[in-house]
Design a protein around this motif. Structure first.
Motif, PDB file in Angstrom:
ATOM      1  N   ILE A  16     -16.092 -17.068  -6.080  1.00 45.87           N
ATOM      2  CA  ILE A  16     -15.033 -17.518  -5.295  1.00 45.87           C
ATOM      3  C   ILE A  16     -13.799 -17.512  -6.314  1.00 45.87           C
ATOM      4  O   ILE A  16     -12.523 -17.122  -6.074  1.00 45.87           O
ATOM      5  N   ALA A  17     -13.652 -17.888  -7.575  1.00 51.33           N
ATOM      6  CA  ALA A  17     -12.841 -17.920  -8.484  1.00 51.33           C
ATOM      7  C   ALA A  17     -12.384 -16.353  -8.643  1.00 51.33           C
ATOM      8  O   ALA A  17     -11.067 -16.199  -8.656  1.00 51.33           O
ATOM      9  N   PHE A  18     -13.217 -15.346  -8.846  1.00 53.71           N
ATOM     10  CA  PHE A  18     -12.953 -14.170  -8.924  1.00 53.71           C
ATOM     11  C   PHE A  18     -11.913 -13.711  -7.770  1.00 53.71           C
ATOM     12  O   PHE A  18     -10.987 -12.997  -7.949  1.00 53.71           O
ATOM     13  N   ILE A  19     -12.354 -13.924  -6.437  1.00 53.86           N
ATOM     14  CA  ILE A  19     -11.786 -13.461  -5.478  1.00 53.86           C
ATOM     15  C   ILE A  19     -10.283 -13.966  -5.437  1.00 53.86           C
ATOM     16  O   ILE A  19      -9.290 -13.226  -5.017  1.00 53.86           O
ATOM     17  N   LEU A  20     -10.171 -15.341  -5.844  1.00 57.08           N
ATOM     18  CA  LEU A  20      -8.828 -15.972  -5.725  1.00 57.08           C
ATOM     19  C   LEU A  20      -7.942 -15.673  -6.835  1.00 57.08           C
ATOM     20  O   LEU A  20      -6.652 -15.248  -6.687  1.00 57.08           O
ATOM     21  N   THR A  21      -8.497 -15.267  -7.897  1.00 61.52           N
ATOM     22  CA  THR A  21      -7.685 -14.633  -8.964  1.00 61.52           C
ATOM     23  C   THR A  21      -7.192 -13.201  -8.669  1.00 61.52           C
ATOM     24  O   THR A  21      -6.136 -13.232  -8.882  1.00 61.52           O
ATOM     25  N   LEU A  22      -8.176 -12.432  -8.161  1.00 60.37           N
ATOM     26  CA  LEU A  22      -7.620 -11.117  -7.653  1.00 60.37           C
ATOM     27  C   LEU A  22      -6.618 -11.297  -6.694  1.00 60.37           C
ATOM     28  O   LEU A  22      -5.426 -10.481  -6.737  1.00 60.37           O
TER      29      LEU A  22
END
Length: 249
Positions: A16-22
């Motif tokens: 989830i953090a990966f998606i938000l950061t992207l």
């Protein structure tokens, strides 16, 4: 089931953090791609009319520009119409003198507040370093997810230490980037508003962007703590219960 969820929880938070950061990194890199999730929005005069109906939506790697249209006559609500976005650059820094049309910076009825250009120039290194930290964070989270995939494929849990290390690196990088974004929101934006007062130039920080970047930071911190517990304090397999002995006689 409980042990399996505890083992996968760090990977879930990392995903989830990966998606938000992207989304934070690539927002505004083209029209209609989260152009309203900007780091800050700069409102400028039209030029000769000196009415603030132009805006510049500044993102991590690009900026978009457009016009504001009043929703209803007499109301103070406006809708944004994005006309174009700049090319995406890793080491991007917004330069208002280059971005704004000449009729604004050299208009006959508008004294150009050049101090605003100086403000942006002073924050050039800060803006570029923020993008670098986001990129490092994305890479670290990506490696953490890959280590989890490798662990699933091979059936080995020895990759848990690698997952933990990459999650810590990702959490640290995104935390620094989020702190920089917060400083820009609460220190740089008021500075622009102070220097633009009287010239119809103002700025507003992006609440949606701050929400996404700090949500990503929080998820990574929680995921790192969970991964730490999994690696150093919790066995992944529950001990087998001893078989009951038959009573003699």
């Amino acid at each position: 089931m409980k042990v399996a969820f505890q083992s996968l929880f760090p990977a879930l938070t990392a995903l989830i953090a990966f998606i938000l950061t992207l989304l934070c990194l690539f927002a505004g890199s083209q029209r209609n791609l989260l152009d309203n999730a900007d780091l800050l929005t700069l409102y400028t005069p039209e030029g000769s009319s000196n009415t603030a109906n132009n805006f510049y939506s500044i993102h991590v790697m690009s900026y978009c520009q457009g016009t504001l249209a009043q929703v209803e006559p007499g109301e103070m609500s406006f809708s944004r119409n994005v006309t174009e976005c700049s090319s995406r650059k890793i080491l991007f820094a917004f330069n208002p003198t280059d971005a704004w049309p000449e009729e604004i910076t050299h208009g006959p009825t508008l004294e150009w507040p050049r101090v605003i250009s100086d403000d942006f120039n002073a924050f050039t290194l800060t803006s570029r370093s923020m993008a670098v930290f986001y990129i490092i964070g994305v890479g670290a989270i990506g490696f953490a997810l890959l280590s989890r995939v490798w662990s699933f494929i091979t059936g080995k849990e020895q990759t848990g230490l690698f997952e933990f290390g990459f999650l810590v690196l990702g959490a640290l990088s995104i935390s620094i980037a989020s702190i920089i974004a917060t400083v820009i929101a609460f220190e740089f934006v008021p500075l622009i508003n102070a220097h633009g007062d009287g010239f119809n130039v103002s700025a507003q920080y992006g609440k949606k962007f701050l929400g996404m970047t700090w949500a990503s930071t929080g998820l990574l911190i929680v995921g790192s703590l969970s991964s730490f517990v999994n690696v150093f304090f919790r066995d992944y397999e529950e001990p087998a219960m001893p078989a009951p002995k038959d009573e003699e006689g």
